[in-house]
Design an enzyme around this catalytic site. Structure first.
Site, PDB file in Angstrom:
ATOM      1  N   LYS A  22      -7.894 -10.124   5.658  1.00  0.00           N
ATOM      2  CA  LYS A  22      -6.678 -10.944   5.210  1.00  0.00           C
ATOM      3  C   LYS A  22      -5.492 -10.015   5.591  1.00  0.00           C
ATOM      4  O   LYS A  22      -4.483 -10.283   6.079  1.00  0.00           O
ATOM      5  CB  LYS A  22      -6.733 -11.140   3.664  1.00  0.00           C
ATOM      6  CG  LYS A  22      -5.430 -11.710   3.155  1.00  0.00           C
ATOM      7  CD  LYS A  22      -5.826 -11.857   1.609  1.00  0.00           C
ATOM      8  CE  LYS A  22      -5.372 -10.555   0.678  1.00  0.00           C
ATOM      9  NZ  LYS A  22      -4.127  -9.856   0.641  1.00  0.00           N
ATOM     10  N   ASN A  23      -5.767  -8.693   5.057  1.00  0.00           N
ATOM     11  CA  ASN A  23      -4.591  -7.970   5.264  1.00  0.00           C
ATOM     12  C   ASN A  23      -4.110  -7.169   6.657  1.00  0.00           C
ATOM     13  O   ASN A  23      -3.357  -6.682   6.859  1.00  0.00           O
ATOM     14  CB  ASN A  23      -4.819  -6.443   4.468  1.00  0.00           C
ATOM     15  CG  ASN A  23      -4.704  -6.820   2.757  1.00  0.00           C
ATOM     16  OD1 ASN A  23      -4.520  -7.799   2.419  1.00  0.00           O
ATOM     17  ND2 ASN A  23      -5.206  -5.861   2.050  1.00  0.00           N
ATOM     18  N   CYS A 117       4.752  -8.165 -10.151  1.00  0.00           N
ATOM     19  CA  CYS A 117       3.359  -8.721  -9.897  1.00  0.00           C
ATOM     20  C   CYS A 117       2.331  -8.386 -10.875  1.00  0.00           C
ATOM     21  O   CYS A 117       2.736  -7.304 -11.631  1.00  0.00           O
ATOM     22  CB  CYS A 117       2.882  -7.971  -8.653  1.00  0.00           C
ATOM     23  SG  CYS A 117       1.216  -8.324  -8.211  1.00  0.00           S
ATOM     24  N   ARG A 122       5.137  -2.822  -8.144  1.00  0.00           N
ATOM     25  CA  ARG A 122       5.072  -3.159  -6.790  1.00  0.00           C
ATOM     26  C   ARG A 122       6.375  -3.285  -6.171  1.00  0.00           C
ATOM     27  O   ARG A 122       6.721  -4.570  -5.642  1.00  0.00           O
ATOM     28  CB  ARG A 122       4.104  -4.093  -6.372  1.00  0.00           C
ATOM     29  CG  ARG A 122       2.714  -3.995  -6.835  1.00  0.00           C
ATOM     30  CD  ARG A 122       1.760  -5.056  -6.590  1.00  0.00           C
ATOM     31  NE  ARG A 122       1.364  -5.022  -5.166  1.00  0.00           N
ATOM     32  CZ  ARG A 122       0.212  -5.606  -4.546  1.00  0.00           C
ATOM     33  NH1 ARG A 122      -0.202  -6.521  -5.327  1.00  0.00           N
ATOM     34  NH2 ARG A 122      -0.108  -5.293  -3.423  1.00  0.00           N
ATOM     35  N   ASP A 306      -8.471  -1.744  -3.423  1.00  0.00           N
ATOM     36  CA  ASP A 306      -8.920  -3.221  -3.459  1.00  0.00           C
ATOM     37  C   ASP A 306     -10.629  -3.335  -3.696  1.00  0.00           C
ATOM     38  O   ASP A 306     -11.018  -4.328  -3.737  1.00  0.00           O
ATOM     39  CB  ASP A 306      -8.778  -3.884  -2.310  1.00  0.00           C
ATOM     40  CG  ASP A 306      -7.349  -4.213  -2.029  1.00  0.00           C
ATOM     41  OD1 ASP A 306      -6.433  -4.081  -3.130  1.00  0.00           O
ATOM     42  OD2 ASP A 306      -6.888  -4.400  -1.067  1.00  0.00           O
ATOM     43  N   ARG A 398      -7.044 -16.950  -2.480  1.00  0.00           N
ATOM     44  CA  ARG A 398      -5.854 -16.342  -1.680  1.00  0.00           C
ATOM     45  C   ARG A 398      -6.530 -15.260  -0.825  1.00  0.00           C
ATOM     46  O   ARG A 398      -6.064 -15.003   0.367  1.00  0.00           O
ATOM     47  CB  ARG A 398      -5.081 -15.663  -2.693  1.00  0.00           C
ATOM     48  CG  ARG A 398      -3.966 -16.204  -3.387  1.00  0.00           C
ATOM     49  CD  ARG A 398      -2.973 -15.405  -4.280  1.00  0.00           C
ATOM     50  NE  ARG A 398      -2.685 -14.294  -3.159  1.00  0.00           N
ATOM     51  CZ  ARG A 398      -2.494 -13.122  -3.702  1.00  0.00           C
ATOM     52  NH1 ARG A 398      -2.492 -12.654  -5.066  1.00  0.00           N
ATOM     53  NH2 ARG A 398      -2.293 -12.033  -2.922  1.00  0.00           N
TER      54      ARG A 398
HETATM   55  C1  UD1 Z   1      -1.182  -3.606   0.549  1.00  0.00           C
HETATM   56  C2  UD1 Z   1      -2.496  -4.723   0.467  1.00  0.00           C
HETATM   57  C3  UD1 Z   1      -3.118  -4.576  -0.847  1.00  0.00           C
HETATM   58  C4  UD1 Z   1      -3.747  -2.976  -1.141  1.00  0.00           C
HETATM   59  C5  UD1 Z   1      -2.369  -2.140  -1.132  1.00  0.00           C
HETATM   60  C6  UD1 Z   1      -2.813  -0.562  -1.311  1.00  0.00           C
HETATM   61  C7  UD1 Z   1      -1.634  -5.954   2.082  1.00  0.00           C
HETATM   62  C8  UD1 Z   1      -1.109  -7.556   2.328  1.00  0.00           C
HETATM   63  N1  UD1 Z   1      -2.005  -5.887   0.864  1.00  0.00           N
HETATM   64  O1  UD1 Z   1      -0.399  -3.824  -0.524  1.00  0.00           O
HETATM   65  O2  UD1 Z   1      -4.379  -5.420  -0.743  1.00  0.00           O
HETATM   66  O3  UD1 Z   1      -3.760  -3.209  -2.709  1.00  0.00           O
HETATM   67  O4  UD1 Z   1      -1.937  -2.311   0.069  1.00  0.00           O
HETATM   68  O5  UD1 Z   1      -3.894  -0.182  -0.511  1.00  0.00           O
HETATM   69  O6  UD1 Z   1      -1.940  -5.299   3.069  1.00  0.00           O
HETATM   70  N2  UD1 Z   1       5.566   1.458  -3.273  1.00  0.00           N
HETATM   71  C9  UD1 Z   1       6.667   1.786  -3.693  1.00  0.00           C
HETATM   72  N3  UD1 Z   1       7.814   1.449  -2.758  1.00  0.00           N
HETATM   73  C10 UD1 Z   1       7.550   0.367  -1.904  1.00  0.00           C
HETATM   74  C11 UD1 Z   1       6.217  -0.142  -1.337  1.00  0.00           C
HETATM   75  C12 UD1 Z   1       5.355   0.476  -2.221  1.00  0.00           C
HETATM   76  O7  UD1 Z   1       7.140   2.693  -4.604  1.00  0.00           O
HETATM   77  O8  UD1 Z   1       8.631   0.103  -1.047  1.00  0.00           O
HETATM   78  C13 UD1 Z   1       4.271   1.851  -4.106  1.00  0.00           C
HETATM   79  C14 UD1 Z   1       3.606   0.683  -5.092  1.00  0.00           C
HETATM   80  O9  UD1 Z   1       4.224   0.466  -6.029  1.00  0.00           O
HETATM   81  C15 UD1 Z   1       2.291   1.304  -5.004  1.00  0.00           C
HETATM   82  C16 UD1 Z   1       1.992   1.997  -3.853  1.00  0.00           C
HETATM   83  O10 UD1 Z   1       3.279   2.267  -3.313  1.00  0.00           O
HETATM   84  O11 UD1 Z   1       2.052   2.156  -6.178  1.00  0.00           O
HETATM   85  C17 UD1 Z   1       1.199   1.402  -2.776  1.00  0.00           C
HETATM   86  O12 UD1 Z   1       1.652  -0.080  -2.520  1.00  0.00           O
HETATM   87  P1  UD1 Z   1       1.771  -0.676  -1.042  1.00  0.00           P
HETATM   88  O13 UD1 Z   1       0.837   0.276  -0.167  1.00  0.00           O
HETATM   89  O14 UD1 Z   1       2.982  -0.933  -0.727  1.00  0.00           O
HETATM   90  O15 UD1 Z   1       0.655  -2.038  -1.278  1.00  0.00           O
HETATM   91  P2  UD1 Z   1       1.072  -3.338  -0.400  1.00  0.00           P
HETATM   92  O16 UD1 Z   1       1.524  -2.853   0.970  1.00  0.00           O
HETATM   93  O17 UD1 Z   1       1.871  -4.221  -1.343  1.00  0.00           O
END
Ligand code: UD1
Length: 419
Positions: A22-23, A117, A122, A306, A398
């Site tokens: 999925k990711n 979320c 997030r 995950d 999902r």
């Molecule tokens: C992706 C995965 C999700 C997985 C996660 C962590 C997809 C579609 N989803 O989610 O399944 O659980 O990686 O491996 O690939 N953060 C910030 N600022 C930002 C972005 C992130 O502070 O702009 C923080 C988030 O709050 C969190 C951390 O970074 O604490 C990691 O999040 P992130 O890697 O961005 O998760 P996703 O990419 O949303």
């Protein structure tokens, strides 16, 4: 509303196929916006998040068709609408992935903010910050990110937190930027690497994906290509944990052991025999009860967040006491509250869950709260005494392709009911 009804107690045995990740599929679908020709994708999983992404791209003007082999054809040569509306984004945070491609190719994007979320704040501040640094004008008004740019320019950008979709968004944006982009402190997840392969097949010049520094040399345009999505390591891991919890033996095929090393190490530590071969992984617990294992989540190549909920489920019925520490997301222990209702002895202290294994869980009606939490409740249901009814399973749909069919094929007693 659909629910899952699971009668616990069966030992899982047999073989199951891993679907595409999925990711990886979600960013790759978003990246088709960058191409001037047709992209053909195989091994795309059959999931609600994929359907949502296809609907989103369709509304923008991408022509999408599915052929008889279930390959997805995406033609973004007539995109005319650059908006990702709230009604779609609110159901799937990964919609933010269209921001980079739209801005890079069309100079315009209006993307709804994903909002809160269930598993923590997030934010997407780093996506926005990075694109501003590349020269985009971005305002956030009325819940939308409004981004404009003539042509993005290559930059050196160090991400203050490791973010998977943030890295992917900036990597996609950089493919059509003017000059070289260096992304530092980049996410190293295998799905980032798969996206980079896809972009390079389109004619992009991306190097270093899989390390913490990604270098992208911008090009003027990208063309269509073919791509086979890599296997889903989280889905794979979920079936392997189910085997260990039920004392069973399960082989997952069409997958890759190298994607799951930290997970396989923990399964071995729990007492399972783990064998791997070309395209398959087998876990054999030989009718024994697993031993509990300590878990610390962190970005790849460490243990994936995950898979955290699934190991809470394993620890809940394992022999011994262990801690599960969640370092990536705040508030990602909602599954624990539901497992407690099934008799699990797990205490939460901040970002640590202290799990004392019990001999037997007992069935209860439970509620799925997010994607991976829901999977862990399915695992708990498979070993609990009695019938577990899981509500709000749209979370499971999902991210898990045909979960009840796959578990049934392994001997699990699980079915979807409409109530
Ligand atoms: C992706 C995965 C999700 C997985 C996660 C962590 C997809 C579609 N989803 O989610 O399944 O659980 O990686 O491996 O690939 N953060 C910030 N600022 C930002 C972005 C992130 O502070 O702009 C923080 C988030 O709050 C969190 C951390 O970074 O604490 C990691 O999040 P992130 O890697 O961005 O998760 P996703 O990419 O949303």
């Amino acid at each position: 509303m659909d629910k899952l009804l699971i009668t616990g107690g069966s030992r899982l045995e047999g073989e199951v196929r891993a679907s595409g990740a999925k990711n990886a599929a979600l960013p790759i679908l978003a990246a088709t916006l960058l191409a001037e020709g047709e992209c053909v994708l195989s091994n795309v999983p059959h999931l609600r998040d994929v359907t949502t992404t296809m609907e989103l791209l369709g509304r923008m003007g991408v022509v999408l068709t599915v052929d008889e082999r279930m390959h997805i054809h995406a033609d973004a040569s007539r995109v005319k609408n650059f908006e990702a509306p709230y009604d779609l984004v609110k159901t799937m945070r990964a919609s933010i992935l269209v921001l980079g491609p739209l801005l890079a190719r069309f100079g315009e994007a209006d993307v709804s903010l994903p909002g809160g979320c269930a598993i923590g704040a997030r934010p997407v501040n780093l996506h926005i910050d990075g694109m501003r640094a590349m020269g985009a004008e971005i305002s956030v008004e009325n819940g939308y990110i409004h981004a404009r740019a003539k042509r993005l320019r290559g930059i050196r950008y160090s991400m203050e937190t490791v973010t998977v979709t943030g890295t992917e968004n900036l990597m996609m944006a950089a493919t059509l930027a003017d000059g070289r982009t260096l992304l530092e402190n980049a996410a190293r997840e295998p799905e980032v690497v798969d996206l980079a392969h896809f972009l390079n097949s389109m004619g992009a010049r991306v190097q270093g994906a899989g390390t913490d520094t990604i270098m992208v040399d911008g090009v003027d345009c990208l063309s269509g290509c073919k791509h086979h999505v890599l296997p889903d390591r989280i889905e794979t891991g979920t079936y392997l944990v189910a085997a260990a919890m039920t004392g069973g033996r399960v082989r997952v095929r069409d997958t890759r052991a190298d994607l799951l090393e930290p997970v396989l190490a923990k399964l071995r530590e729990s007492g399972a025999r783990v064998d791997t071969g070309n395209g398959w992984i087998e876990v054999d617990m030989d009718r024994r009860r697993p031993r509990s294992v300590n878990i610390h989540t962190a970005p790849h190549p460490a243990f994936p967040t995950d898979m955290q909920a699934q190991f809470c489920a394993l620890n809940s019925i394992a022999e011994g006491v262990a801690t599960v520490t969640e370092n990536v997301f705040e508030n990602r222990f909602m599954h624990v509250l539901e497992m407690q209702r099934m008799g699990a002895d797990i205490q939460i202290e901040g970002n640590i869950a202290i799990c004392r294994g019990v001999e037997q869980l007992t069935a209860a009606p439970v509620m799925a709260t997010d994607l991976r939490a829901s999977a862990s409740l399915v695992l708990a249901g498979l070993v609990a005494e009695g019938d577990t009814l899981i509500d709000r399973i749209y979370h499971i749909d999902r991210g898990y392709d045909n979960i009840e069919e796959k578990f049934s094929a392994l001997g699990g007693v699980i079915r979807r009911v409409h109530t």
